[in-house]
Design an enzyme around this catalytic site. Structure first.
Site, mmCIF file in Angstrom:
data_model
loop_
_atom_site.group_PDB
_atom_site.id
_atom_site.type_symbol
_atom_site.label_atom_id
_atom_site.label_comp_id
_atom_site.label_asym_id
_atom_site.label_seq_id
_atom_site.Cartn_x
_atom_site.Cartn_y
_atom_site.Cartn_z
ATOM 1 N N GLU A 128 0.859 -1.180 0.000
ATOM 2 C CA GLU A 128 0.000 0.000 0.000
ATOM 3 C C GLU A 128 0.901 1.238 0.000
ATOM 4 O O GLU A 128 1.877 1.255 0.747
ATOM 5 C CB GLU A 128 -0.904 0.034 1.234
ATOM 6 C CG GLU A 128 -1.893 1.187 1.153
ATOM 7 C CD GLU A 128 -2.921 1.191 2.295
ATOM 8 O OE1 GLU A 128 -2.815 0.376 3.230
ATOM 9 O OE2 GLU A 128 -3.823 2.020 2.239
ATOM 10 N N GLY A 268 2.701 2.144 10.830
ATOM 11 C CA GLY A 268 2.431 1.338 12.020
ATOM 12 C C GLY A 268 2.239 -0.134 11.702
ATOM 13 O O GLY A 268 2.862 -1.004 12.307
ATOM 14 N N MET A 270 0.123 -3.065 8.558
ATOM 15 C CA MET A 270 -0.537 -3.181 7.263
ATOM 16 C C MET A 270 -1.450 -4.403 7.218
ATOM 17 O O MET A 270 -1.056 -5.503 7.609
ATOM 18 C CB MET A 270 0.554 -3.257 6.170
ATOM 19 C CG MET A 270 0.003 -3.352 4.775
ATOM 20 S SD MET A 270 -0.992 -1.896 4.347
ATOM 21 C CE MET A 270 -2.182 -2.644 3.252
ATOM 22 N N GLU A 271 -2.647 -4.175 6.712
ATOM 23 C CA GLU A 271 -3.731 -5.158 6.782
ATOM 24 C C GLU A 271 -3.750 -6.169 5.634
ATOM 25 O O GLU A 271 -4.818 -6.682 5.280
ATOM 26 C CB GLU A 271 -5.062 -4.408 6.800
ATOM 27 C CG GLU A 271 -5.461 -3.705 5.469
ATOM 28 C CD GLU A 271 -5.079 -2.238 5.375
ATOM 29 O OE1 GLU A 271 -4.150 -1.810 6.084
ATOM 30 O OE2 GLU A 271 -5.703 -1.503 4.581
ATOM 31 N N ASN A 272 -2.603 -6.520 5.034
ATOM 32 C CA ASN A 272 -2.585 -7.494 3.934
ATOM 33 C C ASN A 272 -3.485 -8.688 4.240
ATOM 34 O O ASN A 272 -3.493 -9.192 5.347
ATOM 35 C CB ASN A 272 -1.163 -8.012 3.737
ATOM 36 C CG ASN A 272 -0.146 -6.907 3.805
ATOM 37 O OD1 ASN A 272 -0.183 -5.985 3.009
ATOM 38 N ND2 ASN A 272 0.732 -6.962 4.798
ATOM 39 N N HIS A 304 -7.367 -2.636 14.667
ATOM 40 C CA HIS A 304 -7.537 -1.844 13.440
ATOM 41 C C HIS A 304 -7.223 -2.688 12.200
ATOM 42 O O HIS A 304 -8.023 -2.760 11.265
ATOM 43 C CB HIS A 304 -6.616 -0.615 13.508
ATOM 44 C CG HIS A 304 -6.653 0.262 12.298
ATOM 45 N ND1 HIS A 304 -7.408 1.407 12.238
ATOM 46 C CD2 HIS A 304 -6.032 0.159 11.092
ATOM 47 C CE1 HIS A 304 -7.250 1.970 11.044
ATOM 48 N NE2 HIS A 304 -6.422 1.228 10.330
ATOM 49 N N GLU A 305 -6.064 -3.332 12.223
ATOM 50 C CA GLU A 305 -5.675 -4.117 11.044
ATOM 51 C C GLU A 305 -6.638 -5.285 10.847
ATOM 52 O O GLU A 305 -7.027 -5.598 9.722
ATOM 53 C CB GLU A 305 -4.235 -4.633 11.169
ATOM 54 C CG GLU A 305 -3.184 -3.552 11.442
ATOM 55 C CD GLU A 305 -3.239 -2.366 10.510
ATOM 56 O OE1 GLU A 305 -3.644 -2.532 9.346
ATOM 57 O OE2 GLU A 305 -2.893 -1.242 10.951
ATOM 58 N N HIS A 308 -9.889 -4.202 9.277
ATOM 59 C CA HIS A 308 -9.772 -3.926 7.839
ATOM 60 C C HIS A 308 -10.200 -5.126 6.998
ATOM 61 O O HIS A 308 -10.536 -4.965 5.831
ATOM 62 C CB HIS A 308 -8.327 -3.583 7.480
ATOM 63 C CG HIS A 308 -8.011 -2.116 7.496
ATOM 64 N ND1 HIS A 308 -8.826 -1.159 6.943
ATOM 65 C CD2 HIS A 308 -6.922 -1.443 7.975
ATOM 66 C CE1 HIS A 308 -8.261 0.038 7.082
ATOM 67 N NE2 HIS A 308 -7.120 -0.097 7.709
ATOM 68 N N GLU A 327 -10.167 3.879 5.869
ATOM 69 C CA GLU A 327 -9.423 4.302 7.058
ATOM 70 C C GLU A 327 -10.315 5.006 8.091
ATOM 71 O O GLU A 327 -10.230 4.724 9.280
ATOM 72 C CB GLU A 327 -8.228 5.180 6.665
ATOM 73 C CG GLU A 327 -7.176 4.447 5.819
ATOM 74 C CD GLU A 327 -6.657 3.167 6.458
ATOM 75 O OE1 GLU A 327 -6.899 2.948 7.652
ATOM 76 O OE2 GLU A 327 -6.007 2.371 5.740
HETATM 77 N N1 0A1 Z 1 -3.347 0.737 5.726
HETATM 78 C C1 0A1 Z 1 -2.463 0.825 6.857
HETATM 79 C C2 0A1 Z 1 -1.535 1.967 6.837
HETATM 80 C C3 0A1 Z 1 -0.406 1.942 5.894
HETATM 81 C C4 0A1 Z 1 -0.409 2.796 4.829
HETATM 82 C C5 0A1 Z 1 0.661 2.904 3.983
HETATM 83 C C6 0A1 Z 1 1.743 2.105 4.249
HETATM 84 O O1 0A1 Z 1 2.857 2.231 3.463
HETATM 85 C C7 0A1 Z 1 3.010 3.365 2.712
HETATM 86 C C8 0A1 Z 1 1.765 1.228 5.289
HETATM 87 C C9 0A1 Z 1 0.671 1.134 6.105
HETATM 88 C C10 0A1 Z 1 -3.313 1.061 8.083
HETATM 89 O O2 0A1 Z 1 -4.245 1.844 8.039
HETATM 90 O O3 0A1 Z 1 -2.999 0.510 9.113
HETATM 91 ZN ZN ZN Z 2 -6.015 1.462 8.410
#
Ligand code: 0A1
Ligand code: ZN
Length: 882
Positions: A128, A268, A270-272, A304-305, A308, A327
């Site tokens: 992301e 912080g 990432m919600e992969n 949070h993750e 998602h 978000e």
């Molecule tokens: N989606 C994640 C936040 C996130 C966004 C960008 C990143 O790399 C550029 C990494 C993590 C969240 O909301 O936790």
């Molecule tokens: Zn998020």
């Protein structure tokens, strides 16, 4: 470093993709000196596109070296496509085809931490928002959703663990000591949710039975030295899974859920899909190494993750302008969760503090943008407080307007209607409207208009008629590119208090049968006057209860009224808020020329009441005892002089500490926590009260305070108390003792990066010990690492964001220092560099002695050759319009 000229991307230019990807077949060959990625994309023309274009466009990046390209098995010659820096166009493709792409990457040299990179020897990914294009050529946009199959091959001894999204379907050994694992994710997903991890990691297992009776395999992967720091995250995960089932009716959908901790990470977590990747500092905790705050942060980020998985993954964003769709909603969900797990009032205070300090500042500065922006240059600059926190408030206001039951109907409809789709914030609002029957057309302006609404409240009391009138005017300030804004739909919760502190009934007409003592007024016009009938005495209004909207409220409170609300308002949030307003008033009254005047004894007595009345909710008291931060005082001030504000605040703190010495000592002694370490609201409140008392005592260099700090430091069985003692001493005049304590702390914890980061931060943030020379010393310390974002944040970020008198030193040295660091980081990690610029962007807010020097620093950054798109955007927008 990118060399192409930054371009602006507009929401109005959105077009559906001309080609879709149904399936992605990936094979990663991981080696010591690089990685080869083989990708096969099954593509077809999108029936929803009216374009007759026969060329297909793929995104790419300078990190991605193309080795070969084939269409339906036939190698493409260089005249079959056009390859530019970040884009590749293949001409004359059929309606259905298979595209083969082979790329070569050097993860070991990837300091941007986007795409595939190495962290402490392991391979990991961050895709992301646009990192997948750093791995392979791909239509890298969230409305292209595909099923992924991923085979990972690596040396078995060095990388025994090979992970990707979904379920592991095949594994085996290969020649030369290598092995492979194949993963298949049954859910179509956008490329930004792709993830891969390869490393020598310890696996922690647990399981969760869903409400429908399915058993989910929960796994955490960490470096062996961290294996004792997983329990809290695992427990948080299980609580979050249960909560999402109970509160939103959302069950987990794969058989495995994995969490990996990595030390080098830009954000912080990432919600992969099925494979969340976390910054170590946001997931690993033990009572010895993490503070209460860290424990709470971990619980909320893990949740949070996890949340998602529905709000973001199952239903995703059509394009990046819709980022707040996932978000804002997910932050709202994690805030509700944290409120349910702890104290709702305390959680609301924390959220409002952050919003009013930092988001309001963003919303009145040069980077101000709507919750749904209209344009951007670099999307990673838009992971902002506005998208996340204001976006959360916007969802929260819908919740307030609809009530919990209708809101739940709306979220059910949203998930059901859009499952498997990539949608917009407008689709979200429409689901809420359709489920509830409410018209939210004016409410949509919250997504479209930037800027913090300002509400001016005036009142009058007509004793003879028993009528109390409240007039509320709203105004939304201009922001870059937006003027003459329309009034917004604002839920404004209020109550009225009589002289004895009782809540008065709120009758909106003489015949109103409803007599609640709490009401949500709905503001939709530029000006409203509400009349309350049957009001037997002149009331004190309690306005914007529970912070019912992200707005600024102006009302001419007297100090007496604020003290009254502090002790009588049944709304806990407003009790706290009254205390903050009183403290702001007293401190601001001592800034500049008035600096030698005495501190209002009313404030002292109010704080004495808080310290001594043990019948009060101690979690709330712990919050109420925190004076407004310097950052908040600066945000409220016009042309602030930071050193002056710092002096005024220090003076008030010093006065309170002296006048309340005995009460502070008693509070300290009363609040020792016996027994097992627990992160309950009560225990957290006790430790917080105790550490605040200690910090105040040491503020005046109290001898008994010092002895208490030293003994607390020596005996503490948890990081909250150890750090509380260390912080109090670092911010005192006891230099020798402080140095000894810092050295002892480092010696004990030098092997633990998360603790070393706290050690850096406590020094960099101290206005007493964290002068520039100390900051430079910290940066040449062996534990400092230019490649590690956490280290950069804990020294440079904390210095510029928290050590405000030093950063805003009159000679401009703080600004030049930041300029130097941003220029240096721009080459290695532009995302982090762009975030670091933030404190300089508000140069216009400050008195010219400061503002001009901040601007010079920005200009020097602007003039760096080969400036990244990330930093370019922030700097140019900050300097624009001169
Ligand atoms: N989606 C994640 C936040 C996130 C966004 C960008 C990143 O790399 C550029 C990494 C993590 C969240 O909301 O936790
Ligand atoms: Zn998020």
């Amino acid at each position: 470093m990118r060399t192409n000229q930054p371009q602006t991307i507009y929401l109005k230019d959105y077009r559906v993709p001309v080609f879709l990807v149904d399936h992605v077949d990936l094979r990663f060959e991981l080696f010591e000196d690089g990685a080869r990625v083989h990708s096969v994309l099954s593509m077809r023309r999108n029936p929803d596109s009216d374009s007759s274009d026969t060329s297909v466009e793929l995104n790419s990046d300078t990190l991605t070296k193309l080795e070969s390209l084939s269409l339906d098995g036939k190698e493409l010659g260089i005249d079959a496509y056009e390859d530019s820096v970040d884009r590749l166009v293949i001409h004359d493709v059929p309606d259905h085809f298979e595209l083969g792409v082979v790329t070569w990457l050097e993860p070991q040299n990837n300091t941007r931490l986007e795409g595939l990179y190495q962290s402490s020897g392991m391979f990991c990914t961050q895709c992301e928002a646009e990192g997948f294009r750093c791995i392979t050529y791909f239509p890298d946009r969230p409305d292209v959703m595909a099923r992924f199959r991923t085979r990972i091959e690596a040396d078995k001894a060095s990388f025994p663990i090979l992970l990707s999204n979904g379920n592991d379907v095949e594994k085996g050994d290969l020649d030369g000591g290598r092995h492979f694992v194949t993963w298949e994710d049954p859910f179509p997903k956008p490329s930004y949710l792709f993830a891969l991890v390869a490393g020598d990691l310890v696996e922690k297992r647990d399981s969760f039975r869903t409400l429908s009776g399915r058993d989910i395999d929960l796994r955490m992967y960490v470096e062996p030295r961290n294996s004792d720091k997983c329990d809290h995250a695992m427990d948080s995960l299980k609580r979050a899974m249960r909560w999402d089932e109970e509160v939103y009716g959302r069950e987990y959908d794969l058989d495995i859920f994995m969490i990996v901790a990595v030390d080098d990470f830009n954000m912080g977590a990432m919600e992969n899909k099925g494979l969340n990747i976390f910054n170590s500092s946001c997931v690993l905790a033990s009572q010895e190494t993490a503070t209460d705050m860290a424990f709470q942060r971990i619980e909320s980020i893990v949740a949070h993750e996890y949340f998602h998985n529905w709000s973001g993954n199952r239903v995703t964003c059509r394009d990046w302008f819709q980022l707040s769709l996932k978000e804002g909603f997910t932050v709202f969900r994690d805030s509700q969760f944290s409120a349910d797990m702890g104290s709702p009032t305390v959680k609301r205070i924390e959220d409002a503090t952050m919003l009013r300090t930092a988001q309001f500042a963003e919303d009145s500065g040069p980077m101000a943008h709507p919750v749904r922006p209209e344009s951007y240059m670099e999307i990673t600059n838009f992971y902002t407080l506005t998208i996340y926190e204001k976006g959360c408030e916007v969802v929260g206001m819908i919740h307030t307007l609809l009530g919990p039951d209708m809101f739940r109907k709306g979220s059910d409809l949203y998930f059901e209607r859009h499952d498997g789709q990539a949608v917009t914030t407008d689709d979200f609002v429409r689901a809420m409207e359709d489920a509830s029957g409410r018209d939210l057309s004016q409410f949509r302006l919250w997504y479209e208009q930037a800027g913090t609404p300002e509400l001016t409240v005036k009142d009058e009391y007509d004793q003879a008629a028993g009528i109390y009138r409240l007039r509320i005017d709203q105004r939304i300030p201009d922001t870059p590119g937006q003027t003459n804004k329309k009034p917004q739909h604002i839920p404004f919760a209020i109550g009225l208090l009589g002289a004895d502190g009782e809540s008065l009934p709120l009758k909106l007409s003489a015949t109103d049968a409803d007599e609640p003592t709490d009401r949500v007024l709905e503001l939709t016009e530029a000006s409203h006057t509400f009349e309350f009938h049957g009001v037997s005495e002149c009331p004190v209004p309690s306005l914007l209860r529970n912070f019912s909207a992200p707005v600024r409220v102006y009302y001419p409170w007297t100090r007496e009224q604020l003290m009254f609300l502090m002790s009588h308002d049944p709304d806990g949030f407003n009790r706290w808020d009254a205390g903050q307003r009183l403290a702001v008033d007293v401190i601001s009254g001592l800034v500049g020329e008035a600096g030698s005047e005495a501190v209002d004894s009313g404030l002292t007595e109010a704080y004495r009441g808080l310290l001594t009345d043990t019948s009060l909710d101690q979690a709330l008291v712990a919050k109420m005892l925190q004076l407004p931060s310097e950052a908040y005082l600066i945000e409220l001030a016009d042309k602030p002089n930071v050193p002056d504000i710092h002096r005024a605040r220090e003076k008030v703190l010093g006065h309170l500490a002296t006048a309340l010495r005995d009460d502070l000592l008693a509070c300290y002694k009363r609040n020792s926590v016996e027994g097992r370490y627990e992160v309950t609201p009560q225990a957290v409140a006790r430790r917080s009260l105790r550490n605040t008392a200690l910090a105040w005592l040491l503020h005046t260099d109290d001898e008994e305070g010092r002895a208490l700090a030293e003994s607390q430091f020596a005996k503490a069985d948890n990081m909250t108390d150890r750090m509380g003692a260390l912080r109090a001493l670092v911010n005192s005049g006891y230099e020798q003792e402080c140095k000894q304590m810092l050295d002892a702390f480092y010696e004990q914890w030098k092997a633990d990066p998360q603790v070393v980061e706290q050690w850096f931060a406590v020094q960099a943030g101290s206005s007493r010990t964290g002068g520039l020379s100390r900051i430079r010393e910290l940066m040449s310390h062996p534990a400092f690492d230019w490649k590690n974002p956490n280290k950069i944040r804990s020294v440079i970020g904390v210095f510029a964001g928290q050590n405000l008198p030093a950063f805003h030193a009159e000679d401009g040295s703080g600004y030049r220092f930041l300029e130097e660091q941003v220029r240096r980081l721009d080459d290695s990690n532009p995302q982090i560099a762009a975030r670091l610029v933030s404190p300089l962007t508000r140069w216009r807010k400050y008195a010219p002695v400061h503002g001009e020097q901040m601007k010079k620093a920005l200009e020097a950054i602007r003039d760096k050759s080969g400036l990244s798109r990330d930093v370019y955007e922030v700097v140019h927008k900050s300097l624009a319009g001169q």
